[in-house]
Every structure is written in structure tokens, then in C-alpha cells.
Design an enzyme around this catalytic site. Structure first.
Site, mmCIF file in Angstrom:
data_model
loop_
_atom_site.group_PDB
_atom_site.id
_atom_site.type_symbol
_atom_site.label_atom_id
_atom_site.label_comp_id
_atom_site.label_asym_id
_atom_site.label_seq_id
_atom_site.Cartn_x
_atom_site.Cartn_y
_atom_site.Cartn_z
ATOM 1 C CD GLN A 128 11.831 9.252 92.386
ATOM 2 O OE1 GLN A 128 11.683 10.445 92.548
ATOM 3 N NE2 GLN A 128 12.617 8.755 91.447
ATOM 4 C CG HIS A 153 19.819 9.927 84.166
ATOM 5 N ND1 HIS A 153 20.662 10.936 84.533
ATOM 6 C CD2 HIS A 153 18.695 10.087 84.914
ATOM 7 C CE1 HIS A 153 20.097 11.674 85.479
ATOM 8 N NE2 HIS A 153 18.909 11.183 85.730
ATOM 9 C CD GLN A 171 10.172 15.788 91.228
ATOM 10 O OE1 GLN A 171 9.407 15.281 90.409
ATOM 11 N NE2 GLN A 171 11.313 15.216 91.551
ATOM 12 C CE LYS A 228 17.303 -2.449 93.223
ATOM 13 N NZ LYS A 228 17.967 -3.700 93.632
ATOM 14 C CG ASP A 288 16.351 9.211 93.599
ATOM 15 O OD1 ASP A 288 16.632 10.136 94.368
ATOM 16 O OD2 ASP A 288 16.795 9.135 92.442
ATOM 17 C CB SER A 326 23.367 12.671 92.100
ATOM 18 O OG SER A 326 22.512 13.777 92.265
ATOM 19 C CB SER A 327 21.412 15.871 88.032
ATOM 20 O OG SER A 327 20.974 14.881 87.142
ATOM 21 C CG ASN A 329 22.623 17.810 84.515
ATOM 22 O OD1 ASN A 329 23.156 17.509 85.573
ATOM 23 N ND2 ASN A 329 23.273 18.424 83.565
ATOM 24 C CG LEU A 330 19.728 12.618 80.565
ATOM 25 C CD1 LEU A 330 19.309 11.892 79.295
ATOM 26 C CD2 LEU A 330 18.808 12.244 81.716
HETATM 27 O O1 PAF Z 1 13.904 10.798 89.921
HETATM 28 C C1 PAF Z 1 13.597 11.771 89.199
HETATM 29 O O2 PAF Z 1 14.390 12.216 88.364
HETATM 30 C C2 PAF Z 1 12.231 12.417 89.352
HETATM 31 O O3 PAF Z 1 11.812 12.401 90.665
HETATM 32 C C3 PAF Z 1 11.166 11.788 88.428
HETATM 33 C C4 PAF Z 1 10.930 10.329 88.772
HETATM 34 C C5 PAF Z 1 11.617 11.900 86.976
HETATM 35 C C6 PAF Z 1 9.839 12.523 88.592
HETATM 36 O O4 PAF Z 1 9.953 13.866 88.259
#
Ligand code: PAF
Length: 276
Positions: A149, A33, A57, A144, A146, A181-182, A28-29
């Protein structure tokens, strides 16, 4: 651009590449992205993008089933952005058997987003390590937005001695400041109008801290209350060390204001790094 769905085919395609820059995504870019892909292009002759909505996740009550999946549009965008290979595996390809061996992230994974999403960062770290082992990139690019993450993945790379350079890309924003964000696609028109307030609230947090207000807990509470009054369901507003993601030590200079809050059922996150 080649679209590859199996690990065996991907390994065969990449075996002779001298340098690979990798952008893992869940599809869902959006322009955020594509910005990561552009940065990847600057780092290696071959750019690989993965599109995989990782079940590991997502919590039991989260949006795995409804997470937006737009593979055709994604591939068209990636072709234009100059990706060389798109890896789009099925869930069975990545998890042919139950994933019993996982990456245990550091304790900070249980705080901030991890407090309301138990197991989330274990799932992220595990799939990213698996994807790293398949793609074998020299560089991997993450946004950044996330920040937690990115922090946990940097620790994984460092503590597991992975020969990969992680590049953090600045958050791309809509013209009103909303972080791309998606999940923005879930917002109804009224929520979409309200959504940039999270970023504005974090800017006020930064201004208060830089303006000399030393009681960070008070700033966090006031900001969370302000958003709550306006209909947000706040997970956290926090000022942390940008280097450890822990509450800052008295004389720390590199800080970050982070927030996560829901409008209806849509959970938005954002952050702003700043210096004191
Ligand atoms: O940030 C995301 O889109 C996801 O957490 C990732 C890094 C692709 C892992 O599934």
C-alpha cells in the site's frame, strides 16, 4: 481535539492551518496507529486523523460489514495521543454518488496482496487521493506493515505530482513478534498463539537469503509449504526488490520478504526489509 464529520466543516476548520500532518485510518485503533500519530506530531503543527472504513477497497466476499468499528474508544485514544482533528465522515459524505472516476494503480497492484484482493489498491488509492484533496496535508504517515500500500501510494504521489511528503513508519509488534493489526481482534486464543509464526517464518526467509541461498523461489515455496502444514492458508510468501516490489534483479541489495496468510478466516500480512 475536534471531531468533524463533513467535508465542508473540515475545510473551514483547516483553511488557516500552515502545515498539516495527516494519518488516514479505518479506525479500531491500536498502538501501531498511535505511533503514526506520534510521528505526525513531529512533522507539522496540526495533526488530522481520519477514521473511515472505505467500502471501495473491500471485495464482495470480504469483511466490510464485520470490520471492527469502535469510534468512541478511538477518539479517546486520539485525544490522549494529541491529535488536533478527527475526521469521521459517513460513506455518503465520501461517496455521495457512485465513484466512477478512480485512481488506476500501477501493475504491481495486481500482484502480492492484489492477486487475492482484486481492485483493493484501486479503492485504497482513490480514497486516499480524495482524503488528500479534502485535508490538503503537507505530510501523510502510513505504516510499513502495509508495504505494498505504501509503495503504491508513493507512486501515486510521485506520478500525480502531489505536494505531499509520505512518511513510512516502522511496524509496531506485540511482545511475541505479531505485527499489530485491527484484524488481530478476529483471532481466537489458539489462532492468536499461532499468529506470530508468520513473522518467524519471514525471519527464516531472510536468514536463508542472507545465508547465501540464491534460489529465492525455493525459499518461498518451502516456507509456504511449512506454514500450510501447520494449518495456514497461504496467499503468498515472496522475496521482492524493496525499491520496485518486483522479483529482484540478480545483483539487487535492498530486498523485502513479504507474506500474507490466513488463520481460519483472518488474513494476516507482514514483511521484513533486508539487505544482501
Ligand atoms: O491502511 C488503511 O487503514 C487503509 O487502507 C487506508 C490507508 C486508511 C485507506 O482506507
Amino acid at each position: 481535539m475536534e471531531i468533524i464529520r463533513t467535508i465542508a466543516e473540515l475545510r473551514a476548520r483547516l483553511v488557516s492551518e500552515t502545515g498539516i500532518a495527516f494519518v488516514p485510518t479505518m479506525g479500531n485503533l491500536h498502538d501501531g496507529h498511535l505511533h503514526l500519530v506520534k510521528i505526525a506530531r513531529e512533522h507539522a503543527p496540526c495533526v488530522v486523523v481520519s477514521i473511515f472504513v472505505n467500502p471501495l477497497q473491500f471485495g464482495a466476499n470480504e469483511d466490510l460489514a464485520s470490520y471492527p468499528r469502535t469510534p468512541e474508544q478511538d477518539c479517546a485514544k486520539l485525544e490522549t495521543a494529541g491529535a488536533d482533528v478527527v475526521f469521521m465522515p459517513s460513506a455518503e459524505e465520501i461517496y455521495p454518488t457512485p465513484q466512477q472516476i478512480t485512481v488506476a494503480p500501477p501493475p504491481v497492484a495486481d500482484q502480492l496482496c492484489g492477486a487475492s484482493r482484486p481492485g483493493h489498491f484501486r479503492g485504497v488509492a482513490t480514497v486516499v487521493l480524495k482524503l488528500f484533496n479534502v485535508v490538503r496535508p503537507t505530510v501523510a504517515v502510513f505504516g510499513k506493515k502495509d508495504f505494498q500500500q505504501l509503495f503504491i501510494l508513493r507512486e501515486m504521489v510521485r506520478q500525480l505530482n502531489l505536494p505531499i511528503t509520505l512518511v513510512g513508519a516502522e511496524t509496531m509488534r506485540e511482545s511475541d513478534g505479531l505485527a499489530m493489526s485491527s484484524r488481530n481482534a478476529y483471532l481466537n486464543p489458539a489462532q492468536r498463539l499461532e499468529a506470530p509464526r508468520l513473522h518467524r517464518a519471514l525471519r527464516q526467509v531472510v536468514q536463508a537469503a542472507q545465508g547465501g541461498q540464491h534460489d529465492f523461489a525455493a525459499i518461498e515455496t518451502q516456507t509456504a509449504q511449512y506454514l500450510t502444514q501447520l494449518g495456514w492458508i497461504v496467499d503468498y510468501i515472496a522475496i521482492r526488490s524493496a525499491n520496485t516490489l518486483l522479483p529482484p534483479e540478480p545483483r539487487e541489495h535492498e530486498l523485502i520478504a513479504l507474506g500474507a496468510a490466513r488463520l481460519g478466516t483472518t488474513r494476516l500480512i507482514d514483511n521484513i526489509g533486508f539487505a544482501l
